[in-house]
Design a protein around this motif. Structure first.
Motif, mmCIF file in Angstrom:
data_model
loop_
_atom_site.group_PDB
_atom_site.id
_atom_site.type_symbol
_atom_site.label_atom_id
_atom_site.label_comp_id
_atom_site.label_asym_id
_atom_site.label_seq_id
_atom_site.Cartn_x
_atom_site.Cartn_y
_atom_site.Cartn_z
ATOM 1 N N ASP A 87 1.024 -1.201 -0.024
ATOM 2 C CA ASP A 87 0.187 -0.287 0.209
ATOM 3 C C ASP A 87 0.720 1.620 -0.339
ATOM 4 O O ASP A 87 1.635 1.545 1.190
ATOM 5 C CB ASP A 87 -1.167 -0.042 1.563
ATOM 6 C CG ASP A 87 -2.071 -0.888 1.218
ATOM 7 O OD1 ASP A 87 -3.033 -1.376 0.419
ATOM 8 O OD2 ASP A 87 -2.487 -2.243 1.973
ATOM 9 N N THR A 114 -5.320 3.734 -3.273
ATOM 10 C CA THR A 114 -6.469 3.470 -3.048
ATOM 11 C C THR A 114 -7.340 5.017 -3.113
ATOM 12 O O THR A 114 -6.367 5.721 -2.961
ATOM 13 C CB THR A 114 -6.686 2.256 -1.581
ATOM 14 O OG1 THR A 114 -6.310 3.310 -0.841
ATOM 15 C CG2 THR A 114 -6.164 1.416 -1.929
ATOM 16 N N LEU A 157 -10.000 -5.453 -0.133
ATOM 17 C CA LEU A 157 -9.189 -4.263 0.275
ATOM 18 C C LEU A 157 -9.020 -4.620 1.543
ATOM 19 O O LEU A 157 -9.963 -3.912 2.656
ATOM 20 C CB LEU A 157 -10.213 -2.860 -0.033
ATOM 21 C CG LEU A 157 -10.382 -3.284 -1.521
ATOM 22 C CD1 LEU A 157 -11.581 -2.168 -1.685
ATOM 23 C CD2 LEU A 157 -9.247 -3.074 -2.458
ATOM 24 N N GLY A 158 -8.401 -5.034 2.213
ATOM 25 C CA GLY A 158 -8.048 -5.552 4.087
ATOM 26 C C GLY A 158 -8.001 -6.440 3.768
ATOM 27 O O GLY A 158 -9.153 -7.420 3.140
ATOM 28 N N ASP A 159 -8.284 -7.075 5.158
ATOM 29 C CA ASP A 159 -8.212 -8.849 5.236
ATOM 30 C C ASP A 159 -10.012 -8.378 5.278
ATOM 31 O O ASP A 159 -10.776 -7.641 5.972
ATOM 32 C CB ASP A 159 -7.734 -9.331 7.034
ATOM 33 C CG ASP A 159 -6.414 -9.796 6.618
ATOM 34 O OD1 ASP A 159 -6.263 -9.441 5.554
ATOM 35 O OD2 ASP A 159 -5.366 -9.334 7.583
ATOM 36 N N THR A 160 -10.578 -9.716 4.584
ATOM 37 C CA THR A 160 -12.269 -9.598 3.749
ATOM 38 C C THR A 160 -12.994 -10.350 4.830
ATOM 39 O O THR A 160 -12.324 -11.898 4.358
ATOM 40 C CB THR A 160 -12.185 -9.516 2.684
ATOM 41 O OG1 THR A 160 -11.918 -8.366 2.429
ATOM 42 C CG2 THR A 160 -13.640 -9.229 2.557
ATOM 43 N N ASN A 211 -5.515 -9.782 2.900
ATOM 44 C CA ASN A 211 -5.420 -8.833 2.076
ATOM 45 C C ASN A 211 -4.967 -8.699 0.180
ATOM 46 O O ASN A 211 -3.386 -9.285 1.302
ATOM 47 C CB ASN A 211 -4.745 -7.829 3.323
ATOM 48 C CG ASN A 211 -4.181 -6.117 2.010
ATOM 49 O OD1 ASN A 211 -5.091 -6.050 1.512
ATOM 50 N ND2 ASN A 211 -3.214 -5.633 2.939
#
Length: 809
Positions: free
Chosen positions: A343, A367, A471-474, A494
């Motif tokens: 990122d 992002t 977009l990040g741990d989901t 992620n």
């Protein structure tokens, strides 16, 4: 320059420009001194043949590249000229591009109007050598500081004769031009670096090192050895990590063997790698590198997830560090997870940003960005746009339709790249560019199986799949019917797009697993089985196929669940003269088995029946005589604009063809292997009908033209991205993997796959097939022997079967 260990001597592992001359009955010295153009037997640069006797060049150049070394007549001698192999341009193309009065490539006699070797400058030295000017330099002997050696007045020396030490002896004839008088240390050509060690025994003949220190004992002194701690006697490269390469440990030009790098992205000639996590990983900074394969000796290209090691040379392209001239590649492992993107903000990676240098070649993610320029290169257009000051490049993937100023993106993932004065992010696929968070698209398989009492992976593996990188741990919620169990949730890491779901088989039966994300739910069927579970055949693949007479086709049968202990026997029967084994056995624990179906010696139709208990599946097959699988390129369109690119395929077999058994691939620019491939749609093409492919049906006339949009059967932005020097292969996809490979059969080509034409000769043209004979690409390609040529934008016949007059003579 740090390359004295690579040039300067004729020895294994070093590079040299060489000329070989025919002896022609002369002594070796006279053979060189008296040689004329006909006696030049070979010319090489850095060991690569450029021109030479045909037999010699053919022995030195790989057979797949020899056609890029054209045969030319040199003063009555047959030679091969590797101009196209070296530059991509053949001799005629070069000659067409130079002034007609320029010197030719060679002369068999003295060239006309050869420049004189006598001094000449308009208005000067008009008398030449005379009684008062012995060297003819325009200065009388009495005033000449070198009366017997030509040294005229030159503007660069302010109109006086050069005399650096002011001793009234001109530099041209002064024994010691830098020291007053004639008592100076004389240069010894046998000791170039003046360190007291003769060149022949000096381990660094160009750099003074009287102590001759050689720590690695490889015969190259430390002061001129680019890798002084590594013995590269038998390996001209230095071992190097990506970190060492990026940190400038080795100078440009050094040949190195790069240690392990995991492939993150691939285009036709460019590969991006990063240091894989694990032993040797020391952070993301300086962990990425670009590899250029276009000028090397390795035709194979790796795929993302491969861990590779390559040998090549360090170079710069547009001020960006890279490895090129790739001589070898070792694929260490395949199928590895690509590193998660880092990122960053656009400000950190634009020119001058804190991470612009250290993150080059690294997968990054930005992002919540906004398009600030639709075309930062206007009025030129290189298919780039800009978000918050950072360019988005199309090298790996073209974002379509083109974003407009003010458009917002939630995430863009890609490789950070530097070219043409700017850092850029290179998205790889559509899922790298998202305007919103990824959604759940489903499971990786609609139906899987697991044995009762077992815990772990299903068959096949069951994964929750998102529409793009997380977009990040989901977190995804899971639910199960009674006969199976598993975790209540799984987390997609992620940057990842999927995660496996491990199950436990509780009771036999047909069960359901459900996954939910943001209110959207998807299901998959799970068959829990034991040895008593009834096995059924659920698929035969392929179910239909056209086979050449006297050929074979691999057939695969798939069960609903794996075979029990001892395996399972399936009964086979076939008619129409086709042959197959009477039975096949599915091994214990497997859920499929493959075997060969044989076609008869004459045209016929046959039905294959596979029976297991009460379950039966059938396949229908055609044995075809004549030109089996005849599918040719009947129209080629390469027009103005981005989207006027299309191909028409014609079924010339006399039989219906199942198109998903065929593929078409694009060979771009100087590549000799396919850079993009696509399997044709799963449709049956009747005899005498056509199937069309185009780059895009989006946009409006004239880009693409309405005639393309209205008649395009299949879009393929990757394969239908040809320019005027790219070639196509149409092939039977024998191994069913979609990509063209050694097991597949070429049925037609446009162009000779391994030979790039000298220029974009097929650009801005339409070609319609006038000779329906398939072309296998094994010989030189003359487009007008197979096609009639039409003007740019001619698509009025696109999508209709060929009906051309005879090919123009």
């Amino acid at each position: 320059m740090g390359i004295s260990d690579q040039v300067g001597m004729l020895k294994v592992g070093q590079f040299a420009d060489l000329a070989l001359f025919e002896m022609a009955g002369r002594t070796p010295y006279r053979a060189v001194i008296d040689a004329g153009t006909p006696e030049v037997a070979l010319v090489t640069r850095a060991g690569e043949p450029l021109l030479g006797d045909s037999n010699i060049v053919e022995a030195l150049v790989a057979s797949m590249q020899i056609n890029a070394c054209e045969v030319v007549d040199v003063c009555g001698r047959q030679r091969r000229l590797c101009l196209e192999r070296d530059t991509g341009l053949n001799l005629q193309t070069v000659l067409n591009g130079v002034h007609p009065e320029s010197y030719g490539p060679f002369f068999c006699e003295d060239p006309p109007d050869e420049p004189t070797c006598e001094p000449y400058r308009p208005g000067e030295f008009v008398e030449g050598i005379s009684a008062t000017d012995s060297d003819g330099d325009g200065i009388v002997d009495a005033e000449d500081n070198c009366p017997y050696q030509f040294n005229p007045l030159r503007p660069i020396e302010d109109g006086v004769q050069a005399d650096v030490d002011s001793d009234e002896f001109g530099d041209e004839c002064d024994v010691c031009p830098l020291t007053l008088g004639d008592m100076c240390e004389m240069y010894d050509p046998n000791d170039r670096d003046s360190d007291g060690i003769p060149n022949a025994t000096d381990n660094c003949p160009a750099v003074a090192n009287p102590d001759q220190t050689d720590a690695d004992g490889d015969g190259i002194g430390d002061v001129c050895d680019v890798c002084p701690e590594y013995d590269n006697t038998n390996d001209p490269t230095c071992p190097a990590t990506i970190y060492e390469i990026r940190q400038g440990i080795y100078p440009i030009g050094t040949r190195v063997t790069m240690a392990e790098g995991i492939v993150t992205a691939v285009t036709e000639n460019t590969v991006f790698v990063q240091v894989p996590e694990g032993a040797g990983f020391n952070g993301v900074e300086n962990s990425g590198l670009q590899l250029f394969f276009g000028n090397g000796q390795v035709a194979e290209r790796p795929t993302p997830g491969d861990v590779i090691s390559v040998a090549g040379a360090l170079s710069e392209f547009g001020d960006a560090l890279q490895m090129d001239s790739i001589q070898s590649m070792n694929v260490i492992s395949t199928g590895n997870a690509v590193p998660a993107p880092q990122d960053v903000t656009p400000a950190e990676v634009i020119n001058g940003g804190a991470k612009a240098e250290t993150h080059q070649g690294v997968l990054i993610r930005i992002t919540d960005v906004t398009v600030t320029s639709e075309n930062p290169d206007a009025p030129q257009d290189f298919q780039e746009f800009e978000v918050d000051g950072l360019r988005v490049d199309d090298l790996l993937y073209l974002v379509e339709p083109r974003p407009t100023v003010g458009e917002e993106f939630m995430v863009i993932v890609g490789v950070l790249h530097y070219s043409f004065g700017n850092t850029k992010i290179l998205p790889r696929v559509a899922s790298d560019v998202l305007t919103g968070p990824p959604s759940i698209t489903g499971f990786s398989a609609a139906s899987v199986s697991i044995e009762v009492g077992a815990t772990g992976s299903t068959l096949p593996d069951l994964e929750v799949v998102l529409s793009g990188p997380a977009l990040g741990d989901t977190t995804v919620d899971l639910a199960y019917t009674a006969g199976i169990s598993g975790p209540a949730q799984v987390v997609v890491p992620n940057g990842a797009s999927s995660v496996e779901v491990l199950l436990t088989g509780v009771a036999t039966g047909v069960e359901t697993v459900s996954a939910t994300l943001d209110g959207q739910t998807v299901d998959a069927t799970v068959v829990v089985y034991d040895d008593a579970t009834v096995r059924e055949i659920i698929e035969i693949s392929p179910a239909t196929a056209d086979l050449p007479v006297d050929s074979t086709q691999e057939i695969t049968l798939t069960l609903n669940v794996p075979a029990p202990a001892g395996g399972l026997t399936i009964n086979l029967s076939v008619d129409g003269g086709f042959t197959a084994p009477a039975t096949v056995t599915v091994p214990e624990g497997n859920n499929s088995v493959s075997f060969d179906l044989g076609a008869p010696a004459a045209a016929a139709t046959g039905t294959l029946t596979a029976t297991l208990g009460a379950s039966t599946v059938n396949g229908t097959f055609e044995a075809i005589e004549g030109v089996p699988g005849c599918l040719i390129i009947s129209e080629y369109v390469e027009g103005s604009g981005s989207n006027n690119k299309a191909i028409e395929l014609f079924n010339c077999s006399g039989q219906p063809l199942q198109l998903d058994q065929y593929g078409i691939c694009l060979i771009s620019n100087a590549a000799t292997t396919c850079s993009q491939s696509v399997t044709l749609d799963s449709v049956t093409l009747a005899a005498g009908e056509v199937h069309t492919l185009c780059k895009s049906q989006s946009g409006s006339d004239p880009d693409p033209l309405a005639g393309i949009t209205a008649n395009c059967d299949q879009e393929s932005a990757g394969v239908m991205n040809h320019n005027g020097d790219d070639r196509f292969i149409v092939y039977i996809d024998a191994d069913g993997n979609g990509a063209f490979g050694s097991a597949d059969t070429i049925v037609d080509t446009f162009g000779q796959p391994t030979v790039r034409p000298g220029s974009t000769i097929w650009a801005d043209k339409t070609y319609r097939r006038c000779d329906l004979t398939p072309f296998d690409g094994q010989s030189a390609f003359n487009v007008l022997a197979f096609y009639n040529e039409y003007a740019n934008g001619t698509v009025d016949d696109f999508g209709t079967a060929p009906n051309e007059p005879a090919c123009a003579p």
